[in-house]
Motif scaffolding. Structure first.
Motif, short mmCIF file in Angstrom:
data_model
loop_
_atom_site.label_atom_id
_atom_site.label_comp_id
_atom_site.label_asym_id
_atom_site.label_seq_id
_atom_site.Cartn_x
_atom_site.Cartn_y
_atom_site.Cartn_z
N THR A 210 -12.16 0.08 -12.70
CA THR A 210 -12.66 -1.07 -13.61
C THR A 210 -12.62 -2.42 -12.81
O THR A 210 -13.40 -3.30 -13.14
CB THR A 210 -11.60 -1.15 -14.69
N ALA A 211 -11.74 -2.57 -12.19
CA ALA A 211 -11.58 -4.05 -11.38
C ALA A 211 -10.81 -3.90 -10.15
O ALA A 211 -10.06 -2.75 -10.05
CB ALA A 211 -10.94 -4.83 -12.07
N ASP A 212 -10.96 -4.91 -9.10
CA ASP A 212 -10.09 -4.68 -8.02
C ASP A 212 -8.39 -4.72 -8.47
O ASP A 212 -8.16 -5.31 -9.46
CB ASP A 212 -10.22 -5.88 -7.11
N GLY A 213 -7.73 -3.79 -7.85
CA GLY A 213 -6.24 -3.95 -8.19
C GLY A 213 -5.57 -3.14 -7.52
O GLY A 213 -5.78 -2.20 -6.40
N TYR A 214 -4.36 -2.75 -7.77
CA TYR A 214 -3.31 -1.66 -7.42
C TYR A 214 -3.02 -0.77 -8.30
O TYR A 214 -2.39 -1.27 -9.30
CB TYR A 214 -1.83 -2.95 -6.96
N TYR A 215 -2.60 0.45 -7.64
CA TYR A 215 -2.43 1.37 -8.51
C TYR A 215 -0.89 2.05 -7.75
O TYR A 215 -1.02 1.96 -6.71
CB TYR A 215 -3.16 2.64 -8.04
#
Length: 259
Positions: A231-236
């Motif tokens: 859905t968007a740039d980010g961290y998992y």
């Protein structure tokens, strides 16, 4: 060759070795001697890796109206002292604690203990341990407490996370894999922790807060694999809440660039 764990006979024989008191089978009080304020490892769980040793402090308070003569404590795993399956004696020449006078009737008694993956730790002994403690006054009064305190001894844990592919187009599916392992004291390595619930979390770039997307379970080898929409740039990352035998652990966040 791996040494066998310290059994009940050895633990019981040493427990009262420095005391001129009967070999009590359970709690026993003779006179006004008391034991209180037992603290193991600063109140924290004892976490041990797959190999080596862990030295931990134990302290407790002994009171007697005549003053404190001596004290001793042992750590053990089992239903009671007579049926313990492993234990640890204080790291002193006689297995006793060092008692420091607080006032005329009270002393703080301390000692360190060593848990060893080659001696007194097996996978089956992870979980709740107990402290058996003995205190004696200068007048000969004494107290024996078979379960003066409980504490947790845990198998150290590790958790990883990897999200792919990257970069990825918005709305496409990404796969997050990882593994939950914990110290295997029997084999001296880290092994997969099977059938454990683990949360998949996401933190959007620029935010400081992770939100939980779903909960998945590890497979028979401790591996993790799940999918979600980009859905968007980010961290998992994966997060494991821990159990009585294994501490909580959080994987480092893995960044995904969404185009």
């Amino acid at each position: 060759m791996r040494m066998r764990v310290m059994g009940a006979a050895v633990v019981g024989a040493l427990a009262l070795s420095a005391f001129a008191v009967p070999a009590a089978q359970a709690d026993e009080v003779h006179g006004d001697t008391k034991i209180s304020n037992v603290v193991v490892n600063g109140g924290k769980a004892v976490v041990v890796g797959s190999t080596g040793t862990k030295t931990i402090p134990v302290s407790f308070t002994v009171t007697d109206n005549s003053g404190v003569s001596k004290a001793e404590a042992i750590l053990y795993h089992g239903t009671d002292l007579d049926h313990s399956d492993t234990g640890a004696i204080a790291n002193t020449s006689d297995g006793s604690s060092k008692c420091t006078k607080v006032n005329a009737t009270t002393s703080t008694c301390t000692a360190t203990y060593t848990l060893d993956t080659d001696f007194n730790l097996l996978n089956s002994t992870a979980g709740t341990w107990k402290v058996a403690a003995v205190g004696q006054g200068k007048d000969g009064n004494y107290v024996v407490r078979e379960n003066a305190k409980t504490f947790q001894v845990q198998r150290a844990s590790r958790l990883s996370a990897n999200a792919s592919p990257e970069p990825v187009k918005k709305g496409r599916t990404i796969t997050v894999t990882g593994a939950l392992t914990r110290a295997n004291w029997d084999a001296h390595k880290y092994s997969g922790y099977a059938a454990q619930p683990v949360k998949l979390q996401f933190r959007k770039k620029g935010s400081s807060t992770y939100s939980t997307l779903k909960t998945v379970k590890t497979d028979s080898r401790g591996n993790l694999k799940t999918t979600t929409k980009a859905t968007a740039d980010g961290y998992y990352r994966f997060v494991f809440a821990g159990t009585s035998t294994t501490p909580a652990v959080t994987a480092a966040g893995d960044f995904i660039d969404v185009k």
